[in-house]
Write an enzyme that holds these catalytic residues in place. Sequence first.
Site, PDB file in Angstrom:
ATOM      1  N   LYS A   6      40.310  41.721  43.272  1.00 26.49           N
ATOM      2  CA  LYS A   6      40.810  42.717  42.323  1.00 26.49           C
ATOM      3  C   LYS A   6      39.705  43.188  41.403  1.00 26.49           C
ATOM      4  CE  LYS A   6      44.022  45.050  40.139  1.00 26.49           C
ATOM      5  NZ  LYS A   6      44.481  46.291  40.806  1.00 26.49           N
ATOM      6  N   GLU A  59      42.177  58.773  48.528  1.00 26.53           N
ATOM      7  CA  GLU A  59      42.914  57.644  47.952  1.00 26.53           C
ATOM      8  C   GLU A  59      44.013  57.160  48.908  1.00 26.53           C
ATOM      9  OE1 GLU A  59      42.476  55.609  45.744  1.00 26.53           O
ATOM     10  OE2 GLU A  59      44.431  54.778  45.278  1.00 26.53           O
ATOM     11  N   HIS A  70      34.579  70.269  61.667  1.00 29.65           N
ATOM     12  CA  HIS A  70      33.129  70.048  61.735  1.00 29.65           C
ATOM     13  C   HIS A  70      32.803  68.660  62.281  1.00 29.65           C
ATOM     14  CE1 HIS A  70      32.348  73.823  59.729  1.00 29.65           C
ATOM     15  NE2 HIS A  70      33.230  73.485  58.805  1.00 29.65           N
ATOM     16  N   ARG A 109      43.046  37.979  41.800  1.00 27.49           N
ATOM     17  CA  ARG A 109      41.663  38.453  41.748  1.00 27.49           C
ATOM     18  C   ARG A 109      40.992  38.362  43.119  1.00 27.49           C
ATOM     19  NH1 ARG A 109      39.421  38.229  36.456  1.00 27.49           N
ATOM     20  NH2 ARG A 109      37.379  37.687  37.282  1.00 27.49           N
ATOM     21  N   LYS A 142      44.116  53.356  50.367  1.00 25.07           N
ATOM     22  CA  LYS A 142      45.273  52.467  50.180  1.00 25.07           C
ATOM     23  C   LYS A 142      45.742  51.921  51.525  1.00 25.07           C
ATOM     24  CE  LYS A 142      45.029  52.072  47.070  1.00 25.07           C
ATOM     25  NZ  LYS A 142      44.433  52.056  45.770  1.00 25.07           N
ATOM     26  N   TRP A 175      35.481  33.067  45.252  1.00 26.73           N
ATOM     27  CA  TRP A 175      35.334  34.157  46.219  1.00 26.73           C
ATOM     28  C   TRP A 175      33.871  34.063  46.663  1.00 26.73           C
ATOM     29  CZ3 TRP A 175      32.659  38.894  46.705  1.00 26.73           C
ATOM     30  CH2 TRP A 175      33.222  39.827  47.576  1.00 26.73           C
ATOM     31  N   ASN A 226      31.591  31.821  37.481  1.00 27.51           N
ATOM     32  CA  ASN A 226      31.839  33.131  38.086  1.00 27.51           C
ATOM     33  C   ASN A 226      30.568  33.943  37.894  1.00 27.51           C
ATOM     34  OD1 ASN A 226      32.726  35.646  38.868  1.00 27.51           O
ATOM     35  ND2 ASN A 226      34.035  35.975  37.080  1.00 27.51           N
ATOM     36  N   GLY A 227      30.042  34.537  38.976  1.00 25.61           N
ATOM     37  CA  GLY A 227      28.816  35.342  38.865  1.00 25.61           C
ATOM     38  C   GLY A 227      27.778  34.850  39.851  1.00 25.61           C
ATOM     39  N   GLU A 240      43.105  49.389  53.106  1.00 21.81           N
ATOM     40  CA  GLU A 240      42.854  48.093  52.455  1.00 21.81           C
ATOM     41  C   GLU A 240      44.021  47.127  52.598  1.00 21.81           C
ATOM     42  OE1 GLU A 240      42.142  47.811  48.178  1.00 21.81           O
ATOM     43  OE2 GLU A 240      43.368  49.560  47.830  1.00 21.81           O
ATOM     44  N   CYS A 245      35.762  35.412  41.618  1.00 25.73           N
ATOM     45  CA  CYS A 245      36.088  34.076  41.121  1.00 25.73           C
ATOM     46  C   CYS A 245      36.898  34.143  39.832  1.00 25.73           C
ATOM     47  CB  CYS A 245      34.813  33.296  40.830  1.00 25.73           C
ATOM     48  SG  CYS A 245      33.730  33.182  42.238  1.00 25.73           S
TER      49      CYS A 245
HETATM   50  O1  M6R Z   1      38.478  47.823  38.029  1.00 32.14           O
HETATM   51  P1  M6R Z   1      37.888  49.045  38.656  1.00 32.14           P
HETATM   52  O2  M6R Z   1      38.747  50.256  38.471  1.00 32.14           O
HETATM   53  O3  M6R Z   1      36.490  49.311  38.191  1.00 32.14           O
HETATM   54  O4  M6R Z   1      37.826  48.723  40.204  1.00 32.14           O
HETATM   55  C1  M6R Z   1      37.213  49.609  41.091  1.00 32.14           C
HETATM   56  C2  M6R Z   1      37.551  49.282  42.525  1.00 32.14           C
HETATM   57  O5  M6R Z   1      37.102  48.000  42.858  1.00 32.14           O
HETATM   58  C3  M6R Z   1      39.061  49.361  42.791  1.00 32.14           C
HETATM   59  O6  M6R Z   1      39.573  50.602  42.428  1.00 32.14           O
HETATM   60  C4  M6R Z   1      39.354  49.121  44.291  1.00 32.14           C
HETATM   61  O7  M6R Z   1      38.841  50.158  45.043  1.00 32.14           O
HETATM   62  C5  M6R Z   1      40.864  48.964  44.515  1.00 32.14           C
HETATM   63  N1  M6R Z   1      41.141  47.715  45.169  1.00 32.14           N
HETATM   64  C6  M6R Z   1      41.453  50.006  45.388  1.00 32.14           C
HETATM   65  O8  M6R Z   1      42.829  49.835  45.548  1.00 32.14           O
END
Ligand code: M6R
Length: 599
Positions: free
Chosen positions: A594, A475, A498, A27, A479, A69, A95-96, A482, A2
């Site tokens: 985000k 990673e 394995h 966000r 990427k 959200w 938010n929360g 997502e 949010c």
């Molecule tokens: O703000 P942060 O680095 O703590 O966020 C951690 C993850 O939520 C963030 O890296 C997430 O995995 C990304 N969307 C990946 O691209």
Amino acid sequence: MCGIIGYVGSDQVAPILTSGLKNLEYRGYDSAGVALADDVLSIHKREGTIDDLTVPESTATCGIGHTRWSTHGPPTDTNSHPHTDCTGEIAVVHNGIIDNYDALKADLEAAGHEFDSDTDTEVIPHLLEEALERYGLPTAVSRVVDRLEGSFALGVVAAGRDEIVAARNDSPLVVGHADDGAFIASDVTAFVEHTRDVSYLEDGDVAHLDGGDVRVYNDGQRVDRPIQTVDWGADAAEKGGYDHYMLKEIHEQPQALRQAISGRIDAVAGEADLELSLPEQYLASLDEIQIVACGTSYHAGLYAKRLLERHAEVRTTVKIASEYAFSPSRDPWRTLVIAVTQSGETADTLGAMRRASRAGAKTLAVTNTVGSTAAREADDALYIRAGPEIGVAATKTFASQVATLALLSVYVGRTRGTLSSSDASDLLEHLRGLPGAVQQVLDEEPRVRTVATEYADGDAFFFVGRRLGHPVALEGALKLKEISYDHAEGFAAGELKHGPLALVTGETPVFAILTDGTSPDETLNNVKEVESRSAPVVGVSSLERAEKFLDASFSVPELGLLEPLVANVYLQLIAYHVANSKGRAIDKPRNLAKSVTVE
Ligand code: M6R
């Protein structure tokens, strides 16, 4: 997660809220709304995007807005914020999560309050309705906040009152100070086109914005939250001619890396200067480092582990923050817990950091966000200086995290006497070469796009690497999955045989990392294993002899242990172009946010 925006001042509030909500879109959200506080309160909210939301022209100069959200209740018009009390005169954005909302709601219903939504938030305006019978708005909010359990950032307005009251506990909230008024927001991006002067609220704070006059209270006492000026402006948070923020941010990596290392390297003396306040004596006597992080930041932590163990000869473990329990191998005070977090607001990472701190460990936040909760709560903060990252997929901040942690490994290694000045100089020279090497990769983008398009219809995508290639494989897969919504997995290359090899077919492109620091010869054996199961293999490689085994290959410039980090830029571009060829919502992938501010 949010997002909150609020303004009170001399300008009309409606356009300020709409542009603030747009700035918060990154966000992640599923519904949006505003409350305009004039003599009467007018609420406009709905499920869907901000473009779907119609905010009428209004003379109101005070109001709050929200991107939701969903956590409690599905994304519907009714569940969208702001929420109001029975009279419709008080509006709240939140938010929360309010943990004790069930009990509060039962009490309120018994007292005759009627609820419209499924949300936890709606208890707040009803509680305020009762409190306002006895107090002014700031005191009423303080009284209500005392009854709430959980995490919250709140913005409150009421009909006929030209004031906003905001409160924070465990969820980020900043105040913006302008000549003609004041703002509240979940982050500075929301209002940076109006002012760069901000103050950061702390847990327990209640802020009263009365026009441009801002007063902050904590536990009933007036407190001072100093005004700081952020060193970036509105253009840093715009697309700058790129189709997506993600692509812009991928291309910003050379500059972000220059910022990360600027003024921190003395390659001749083999020293890194990080201006840490953690005493050198303490770093020299460390038994152990524990890194806690989530998602991409966790992968940066896995990369850093190998550098720290090698350069500083200190046992280093990396834990997914949501799984973390503090258990030092020896003395808690000889254990440094490093929280790696771009936003500095990730609830899981903050929770892990707090557990460690309570048990007596020292904490260091490695973050992009000045004034974030992680930066303020940790014993020390090390900034990665990447500039604002808007795309949900973390790209430039991964590169900047690894570069900054590499500097940290030199700093701790030199402090402990485990890294010679000549070895340190070598790594520091490589760090200096990093922006140029990344630029070389970016210059290859047209060819990367061609290869990405060629393989975009794969059934699944596998990424393999060893040693420093393993976090990069993880990673690369994160990427791709997502932003493209395709199935992608990263594996330690040696693990293929394995189990995962059973999944490999001619329709599963495999991306292999074959650079320095990744035992490329051994990985090449795994490449042959998947090839003989007819999978196409794309190599990201600094190993010329690998080429004849690869269906496509991208060359990584020589850069020692930083080669895998450079290889990662190819994988970012692959992910981007696969997703773009499918027309995905690259900057705002479905279901993701985000800044993940709930556990
Ligand atoms: O703000 P942060 O680095 O703590 O966020 C951690 C993850 O939520 C963030 O890296 C997430 O995995 C990304 N969307 C990946 O691209």
